[in-house]
Design a protein around this motif. Structure first.
Motif, PDB file in Angstrom:
ATOM      1  N   SER A 153       0.802  -1.219   0.000  1.00 34.38           N
ATOM      2  CA  SER A 153       0.000   0.000   0.000  1.00 34.38           C
ATOM      3  C   SER A 153       0.837   1.272   0.000  1.00 34.38           C
ATOM      4  CB  SER A 153      -0.938   0.018   1.222  1.00 34.38           C
ATOM      5  OG  SER A 153      -1.838  -1.072   1.182  1.00 34.38           O
ATOM      6  N   ASP A 154       2.116   1.175   0.375  1.00 37.69           N
ATOM      7  CA  ASP A 154       2.969   2.361   0.416  1.00 37.69           C
ATOM      8  C   ASP A 154       3.249   2.865  -0.999  1.00 37.69           C
ATOM      9  OD1 ASP A 154       4.996   4.126   2.011  1.00 37.69           O
ATOM     10  OD2 ASP A 154       6.159   3.285   0.352  1.00 37.69           O
ATOM     11  N   GLU A 155       3.092   4.160  -1.221  1.00 46.00           N
ATOM     12  CA  GLU A 155       3.220   4.735  -2.557  1.00 46.00           C
ATOM     13  C   GLU A 155       4.626   4.566  -3.129  1.00 46.00           C
ATOM     14  OE1 GLU A 155       2.641   9.066  -4.815  1.00 46.00           O
ATOM     15  OE2 GLU A 155       1.830   8.732  -2.800  1.00 46.00           O
ATOM     16  N   ASP A 156       5.655   4.770  -2.310  1.00 46.50           N
ATOM     17  CA  ASP A 156       7.031   4.641  -2.798  1.00 46.50           C
ATOM     18  C   ASP A 156       7.335   3.203  -3.216  1.00 46.50           C
ATOM     19  OD1 ASP A 156       7.567   7.326  -2.394  1.00 46.50           O
ATOM     20  OD2 ASP A 156       8.323   7.023  -0.356  1.00 46.50           O
TER      21      ASP A 156
ATOM     22  N   THR B  64      14.320 -12.155  -6.339  1.00 50.93           N
ATOM     23  CA  THR B  64      14.227 -10.707  -6.185  1.00 50.93           C
ATOM     24  C   THR B  64      12.811 -10.291  -5.806  1.00 50.93           C
ATOM     25  OG1 THR B  64      16.036 -10.268  -7.740  1.00 50.93           O
ATOM     26  CG2 THR B  64      14.457  -8.492  -7.389  1.00 50.93           C
ATOM     27  N   LEU B  65      11.805 -10.930  -6.407  1.00 51.55           N
ATOM     28  CA  LEU B  65      10.421 -10.628  -6.040  1.00 51.55           C
ATOM     29  C   LEU B  65      10.171 -10.948  -4.573  1.00 51.55           C
ATOM     30  CD1 LEU B  65       8.331 -11.917  -9.103  1.00 51.55           C
ATOM     31  CD2 LEU B  65       9.336  -9.659  -8.717  1.00 51.55           C
ATOM     32  N   ASP B  66      10.670 -12.093  -4.110  1.00 44.75           N
ATOM     33  CA  ASP B  66      10.485 -12.461  -2.712  1.00 44.75           C
ATOM     34  C   ASP B  66      11.212 -11.489  -1.784  1.00 44.75           C
ATOM     35  OD1 ASP B  66       8.932 -14.605  -3.417  1.00 44.75           O
ATOM     36  OD2 ASP B  66      10.554 -16.071  -3.293  1.00 44.75           O
ATOM     37  N   THR B  67      12.404 -11.065  -2.197  1.00 47.58           N
ATOM     38  CA  THR B  67      13.171 -10.109  -1.384  1.00 47.58           C
ATOM     39  C   THR B  67      12.431  -8.787  -1.283  1.00 47.58           C
ATOM     40  OG1 THR B  67      15.288 -11.122  -2.039  1.00 47.58           O
ATOM     41  CG2 THR B  67      15.358  -8.864  -1.186  1.00 47.58           C
ATOM     42  N   LEU B  68      11.966  -8.285  -2.415  1.00 49.08           N
ATOM     43  CA  LEU B  68      11.274  -6.999  -2.430  1.00 49.08           C
ATOM     44  C   LEU B  68       9.959  -7.064  -1.647  1.00 49.08           C
ATOM     45  CD1 LEU B  68      11.132  -4.109  -3.408  1.00 49.08           C
ATOM     46  CD2 LEU B  68      10.210  -4.925  -5.586  1.00 49.08           C
ATOM     47  N   LYS B  69       9.280  -8.195  -1.715  1.00 52.12           N
ATOM     48  CA  LYS B  69       8.008  -8.354  -0.995  1.00 52.12           C
ATOM     49  C   LYS B  69       8.190  -8.172   0.501  1.00 52.12           C
ATOM     50  CE  LYS B  69       4.371 -11.779  -0.086  1.00 52.12           C
ATOM     51  NZ  LYS B  69       3.896 -13.162  -0.376  1.00 52.12           N
ATOM     52  N   ASN B  70       9.342  -8.566   1.014  1.00 52.15           N
ATOM     53  CA  ASN B  70       9.584  -8.541   2.461  1.00 52.15           C
ATOM     54  C   ASN B  70      10.326  -7.295   2.931  1.00 52.15           C
ATOM     55  OD1 ASN B  70       8.412 -11.150   3.103  1.00 52.15           O
ATOM     56  ND2 ASN B  70      10.137 -12.042   2.009  1.00 52.15           N
ATOM     57  N   ILE B  71      10.549  -6.340   2.040  1.00 55.60           N
ATOM     58  CA  ILE B  71      11.257  -5.110   2.411  1.00 55.60           C
ATOM     59  C   ILE B  71      10.258  -4.071   2.907  1.00 55.60           C
ATOM     60  CG2 ILE B  71      12.550  -3.135   1.477  1.00 55.60           C
ATOM     61  CD1 ILE B  71      14.017  -5.025  -0.314  1.00 55.60           C
ATOM     62  N   SER B  72      10.572  -3.465   4.035  1.00 56.45           N
ATOM     63  CA  SER B  72       9.732  -2.388   4.560  1.00 56.45           C
ATOM     64  C   SER B  72      10.136  -1.061   3.927  1.00 56.45           C
ATOM     65  CB  SER B  72       9.895  -2.289   6.079  1.00 56.45           C
ATOM     66  OG  SER B  72      11.208  -1.830   6.401  1.00 56.45           O
ATOM     67  N   LYS B  73       9.318  -0.057   4.150  1.00 56.13           N
ATOM     68  CA  LYS B  73       9.641   1.271   3.622  1.00 56.13           C
ATOM     69  C   LYS B  73      10.950   1.775   4.215  1.00 56.13           C
ATOM     70  CE  LYS B  73       7.857   5.946   3.000  1.00 56.13           C
ATOM     71  NZ  LYS B  73       6.721   6.876   3.179  1.00 56.13           N
ATOM     72  N   HIS B  74      11.163   1.554   5.507  1.00 56.60           N
ATOM     73  CA  HIS B  74      12.405   1.983   6.152  1.00 56.60           C
ATOM     74  C   HIS B  74      13.615   1.306   5.524  1.00 56.60           C
ATOM     75  CE1 HIS B  74      15.352   3.024   9.190  1.00 56.60           C
ATOM     76  NE2 HIS B  74      15.555   1.752   9.460  1.00 56.60           N
ATOM     77  N   GLU B  75      13.500   0.015   5.249  1.00 63.61           N
ATOM     78  CA  GLU B  75      14.618  -0.717   4.647  1.00 63.61           C
ATOM     79  C   GLU B  75      14.885  -0.241   3.227  1.00 63.61           C
ATOM     80  OE1 GLU B  75      13.726  -4.746   7.289  1.00 63.61           O
ATOM     81  OE2 GLU B  75      12.855  -4.480   5.293  1.00 63.61           O
ATOM     82  N   ALA B  76      13.809   0.062   2.491  1.00 67.26           N
ATOM     83  CA  ALA B  76      13.988   0.607   1.144  1.00 67.26           C
ATOM     84  C   ALA B  76      14.686   1.965   1.198  1.00 67.26           C
ATOM     85  CB  ALA B  76      12.632   0.741   0.450  1.00 67.26           C
TER      86      ALA B  76
ATOM     87  N   ASP C 299      21.763  -6.467   4.848  1.00 68.15           N
ATOM     88  CA  ASP C 299      22.184  -7.861   4.710  1.00 68.15           C
ATOM     89  C   ASP C 299      21.026  -8.783   5.064  1.00 68.15           C
ATOM     90  OD1 ASP C 299      23.204 -10.503   5.461  1.00 68.15           O
ATOM     91  OD2 ASP C 299      25.195  -9.630   5.274  1.00 68.15           O
ATOM     92  N   GLU C 300      20.331  -8.489   6.162  1.00 68.76           N
ATOM     93  CA  GLU C 300      19.193  -9.309   6.569  1.00 68.76           C
ATOM     94  C   GLU C 300      18.084  -9.271   5.520  1.00 68.76           C
ATOM     95  OE1 GLU C 300      18.019  -7.753  10.324  1.00 68.76           O
ATOM     96  OE2 GLU C 300      19.809  -8.472  11.383  1.00 68.76           O
ATOM     97  N   CYS C 301      17.977  -8.146   4.807  1.00 72.42           N
ATOM     98  CA  CYS C 301      16.962  -8.022   3.745  1.00 72.42           C
ATOM     99  C   CYS C 301      17.326  -8.825   2.504  1.00 72.42           C
ATOM    100  CB  CYS C 301      16.811  -6.562   3.325  1.00 72.42           C
ATOM    101  SG  CYS C 301      16.145  -5.492   4.595  1.00 72.42           S
ATOM    102  N   GLY C 302      18.601  -9.222   2.392  1.00 78.02           N
ATOM    103  CA  GLY C 302      19.040  -9.941   1.207  1.00 78.02           C
ATOM    104  C   GLY C 302      19.505  -9.043   0.078  1.00 78.02           C
TER     105      GLY C 302
END
Length: 331
Positions: free
Chosen positions: A135-138, A161-173, A213-216
């Motif tokens: 839901s986050d716009e960014d 990469t799709l799985d990695t991005l799915k689990n990334i929060s806005k802060h991590e991005a 690193d934890e985010c992959g």
């Protein structure tokens, strides 16, 4: 007798390919944002449903010798509210998906052609399963770039990469965006120099690296080094979007120098290419200066302005912007 006819291969427009793929994936025809008011209508629907949920009363539940008893009329109301909640959830997911498709469409509108290779069905399924909850716009903008990139050239983004991005929060991005101006490339490998001095100067904490690193997205473990074999006739080079760092040895014999690095993972590389980051020119100068000082007397380093990078071919200005050591031309 007859004449052989050669049928020209027609290139599909990127937006056409997107619309066809989306129709197959979500089962409904897609219309671009500028041709519809669906997003506004869906947002209104969500607000109405949300208001209904807020106004709903709790169901009285009675416990007696027969167990838990719910009045049939109250039970029907409960079922109505349950349906309302599920409708809200699905409407929200649909709106998320359509926002991301809209972002991809706007990118592909600017493209004239794309690969006619189909996007793999498994990739399509994984993508739409992943984005329904975004839901986050960014993050929606980032997912839109992924979809547009895969439409243009299938197999650009791995399932990992799709799985990695799915689990990334806005802060991590945001942390990944923070280190992006300091990433350098060499031979299709992307890395952040691990110099403590440089990291501290540019306000990059080691805990930020550990989170990524934890985010992959980056490898922070161990003592990984980039090894460069250089001589006075055989240089090595690193670069970002605007600057080329050329490293020469000072002798005819090859000399190996090592540069500590945090290398991006495959997912990190694929997502880094999507970021609208501006390289930090001051950082590149500090990096070259530090490498020269750590290998003083054995290397000469020059920084050049890049004109363009096309298919791994780097075109750059022949006059160096900076040279280290500073007085090397006099030696």
């Amino acid at each position: 007798m007859g004449e052989a006819l050669e049928i020209a291969k027609v290139l599909v427009a990127p937006t056409t390919k997107l619309i066809e793929m989306v129709g197959q994936a979500i089962g409904t025809a897609y219309e671009p944002r500028q041709k519809r008011k669906l997003a506004d209508a869906t947002a209104y629907e969500i607000s109405v449903i949300g208001e209904a949920m807020r106004n709903a009363a709790d169901v009285p539940i009675v416990y007696d010798k027969n167990g838990v008893v719910i009045n049939s009329e109250d039970f029907n109301r409960l079922m109505q509210r349950t349906g309302t909640r599920l409708a809200l959830q699905e409407a929200t997911k649909q709106l998320n998906i359509e926002n991301i498709i809209d972002n991809a469409y706007e990118i592909l509108e600017k493209e004239e052609k794309c690969s006619d290779d189909p996007v793999e069905q498994g990739w399509i399924n994984r993508f739409f399963d992943s984005v329904a909850g975004i839901s986050d716009e960014d993050l929606q903008n980032l997912w839109g770039k992924v979809l547009a990139g895969e439409i243009k050239q299938p197999n650009s983004y791995s399932l990992r990469t799709l799985d990695t991005l799915k689990n990334i929060s806005k802060h991590e991005a945001e942390l990944f965006q923070k280190i992006a101006p300091f990433i350098l490339e060499r031979n299709s490998s992307f890395f952040l120099p691990s110099s403590n001095e440089l990291l501290e100067k540019y306000n990059i904490a080691y805990r930020d690296i550990m989170i990524l690193d934890e985010c992959g997205l980056i490898n922070s473990g161990g003592f990984v080094s980039l090894n460069l074999s250089v001589s006075n006739t055989k240089p090595e080079f690193m670069y970002n979007k605007t600057k080329l760092v050329m490293v020469y040895g000072t002798k005819s014999d090859e000399n190996v120098i090592s540069i500590g690095e945090f290398e991006l993972t495959r997912a990190g590389k694929e997502l880094f290419a999507l970021l609208d980051s501006i390289p930090n020119d001051e950082y590149v100068v500090d990096f070259a200066d530090e490498v020269e000082k750590e290998n003083h007397g054995s290397v000469k380093i020059s920084i050049y302005q890049i004109n363009s990078i096309e298919e791994a071919q780097i075109n750059y200005q022949l006059t160096a912007l900076h040279t280290f050591p500073i007085n090397s031309e006099e030696k």
